[in-house]
Design a protein around this motif. Sequence first.
Motif, mmCIF file in Angstrom:
data_model
loop_
_atom_site.group_PDB
_atom_site.id
_atom_site.type_symbol
_atom_site.label_atom_id
_atom_site.label_comp_id
_atom_site.label_asym_id
_atom_site.label_seq_id
_atom_site.Cartn_x
_atom_site.Cartn_y
_atom_site.Cartn_z
ATOM 1 N N ALA A 140 0.868 -1.178 0.000
ATOM 2 C CA ALA A 140 0.000 0.000 0.000
ATOM 3 C C ALA A 140 0.900 1.222 0.000
ATOM 4 O O ALA A 140 2.107 1.132 0.275
ATOM 5 N N HIS A 141 0.314 2.362 -0.318
ATOM 6 C CA HIS A 141 1.076 3.611 -0.353
ATOM 7 C C HIS A 141 1.570 3.939 1.049
ATOM 8 O O HIS A 141 0.790 4.003 1.996
ATOM 9 N N SER A 142 2.879 4.149 1.186
ATOM 10 C CA SER A 142 3.405 4.566 2.475
ATOM 11 C C SER A 142 2.936 5.983 2.790
ATOM 12 O O SER A 142 2.682 6.798 1.891
ATOM 13 N N ILE A 143 2.798 6.266 4.073
ATOM 14 C CA ILE A 143 2.476 7.611 4.542
ATOM 15 C C ILE A 143 3.392 7.912 5.730
ATOM 16 O O ILE A 143 3.984 6.994 6.321
ATOM 17 N N PRO A 144 3.541 9.175 6.101
ATOM 18 C CA PRO A 144 4.348 9.486 7.289
ATOM 19 C C PRO A 144 3.796 8.767 8.520
ATOM 20 O O PRO A 144 2.579 8.633 8.689
ATOM 21 N N GLN A 145 4.698 8.314 9.374
ATOM 22 C CA GLN A 145 4.263 7.626 10.583
ATOM 23 C C GLN A 145 3.348 8.507 11.430
ATOM 24 O O GLN A 145 2.394 8.020 12.045
ATOM 25 N N PRO A 189 13.732 12.948 3.284
ATOM 26 C CA PRO A 189 14.461 11.795 3.855
ATOM 27 C C PRO A 189 14.423 11.733 5.370
ATOM 28 O O PRO A 189 14.439 10.655 5.950
ATOM 29 N N GLY A 190 14.372 12.898 6.055
ATOM 30 C CA GLY A 190 14.410 12.892 7.507
ATOM 31 C C GLY A 190 13.083 12.610 8.177
ATOM 32 O O GLY A 190 13.030 12.465 9.407
ATOM 33 N N THR A 191 12.001 12.496 7.399
ATOM 34 C CA THR A 191 10.676 12.249 7.971
ATOM 35 C C THR A 191 10.403 10.750 8.030
ATOM 36 O O THR A 191 10.482 10.078 7.004
ATOM 37 N N ALA A 228 1.748 18.241 9.419
ATOM 38 C CA ALA A 228 2.723 19.269 9.069
ATOM 39 C C ALA A 228 3.808 18.589 8.265
ATOM 40 O O ALA A 228 4.659 17.879 8.798
ATOM 41 N N ARG A 229 3.761 18.757 6.956
ATOM 42 C CA ARG A 229 4.685 18.019 6.106
ATOM 43 C C ARG A 229 5.011 18.856 4.892
ATOM 44 O O ARG A 229 4.262 19.719 4.483
ATOM 45 N N ARG A 230 6.150 18.530 4.286
ATOM 46 C CA ARG A 230 6.549 19.161 3.034
ATOM 47 C C ARG A 230 7.241 18.110 2.194
ATOM 48 O O ARG A 230 7.780 17.128 2.677
ATOM 49 N N GLY A 231 7.198 18.307 0.883
ATOM 50 C CA GLY A 231 7.966 17.460 -0.020
ATOM 51 C C GLY A 231 7.340 16.147 -0.387
ATOM 52 O O GLY A 231 8.041 15.240 -0.798
ATOM 53 N N VAL A 232 6.022 15.998 -0.263
ATOM 54 C CA VAL A 232 5.374 14.736 -0.603
ATOM 55 C C VAL A 232 4.909 14.779 -2.041
ATOM 56 O O VAL A 232 4.254 15.726 -2.467
ATOM 57 N N VAL A 233 5.264 13.768 -2.814
ATOM 58 C CA VAL A 233 4.842 13.684 -4.209
ATOM 59 C C VAL A 233 4.066 12.399 -4.426
ATOM 60 O O VAL A 233 4.585 11.307 -4.170
#
Length: 344
Positions: A177-182, A228-230, A337-342
């Motif tokens: 499945a599509h990964s998402i931020p933890q 990368p750091g998220t 609160a996130r940035r850089g997701v494509v």
Amino acid sequence: MYDAFLLLSFGGPEHPDEVLPFLRNVTRGRGVPPERLAEVAEHYMRFGGVSPINQQCRELVTAIRADFVAHGLELPVYWGNRNWKPMVEDTLAQMRDHGVQRALAFATSAYGSYSSCRQYWEDLDRARRAVGEGAPVVHKLRHFHDHPGFVEPFADAVRTAFRTLDPDAPTRLVFTAHSIPQSMDSSSGPDHNHRYSRQLTETAGLVASRAMSHVDWDLVWQSRSGAPGTPWLEPDINDHLNQLAKEGVAQVVVCPIGFVSDHLEVIWDLDEEAAATARQLGMGFARAKTPGTDARFVTMVRELVQERVQPTDAGRRQLGTLDHWDFCASQCCPAPARRGVVAQ
């Protein structure tokens, strides 16, 4: 109560000139660097600059219309996308002009999280504000991760994929499945209980148990695209294939339960990248297809509508044990609160 049906999907480009504008639209406000957009754009260009998702939606709309007519469900069927033509605000304007006042929306995402559920709500609200006075009220249908019409086509597809491999070689069933931020997973659900990953784990178990009498399976992730750091949900499918090879697994069947159709993220991340990783490892690889326009999936869409417009004592068809609800609480699945997701 309702006088129309709306198929609500992600959208995708249908010409090379549309690829970068589409990606900019998807990532607006997220500070994604141009080089990352160019990298993802190349995935589309490998397929002529065309995402298959729009054509798949057209085919699903056709199947839903025919099924509604065959079962006496007198709702006109519309289609709108969150990120590319036909944009949902244009569709809502058309619905308003046709006299539609209240509609039910089926989102092509089975699970709960900000990006797979709440963001659809927000895009509907944005579209209604853009349309202005007279914009139809739109209610989103519930999650369907454990509905038989979603689970059973996957189970059949897994059995079909296994038949293409050596029956005597050690084989693992791998769900993706599509990964998402933890952080997004941990805040998904009204009680912040990792609803996204829990629903996917339940779906994987349901599909596996119906596909084979006994099979070892794993749930892993694909399509990570953040900074990368998220921390995101792991392991990635390619890392997992390397680990399985070290454990002596000779073959894998990969089943993308996070998706309802074979759009670009399935084709690129699995049929291209994961399949290439398996070849490098000398590992047999077969990919189970998604439901698409399977008749059982189309029937499920109608049943979800009938639950709302024609409720009966029979109740909801579901195979799992997790709760379902029709309307989300205001605090459910907050925006991260996130940035850089494509997304692709």
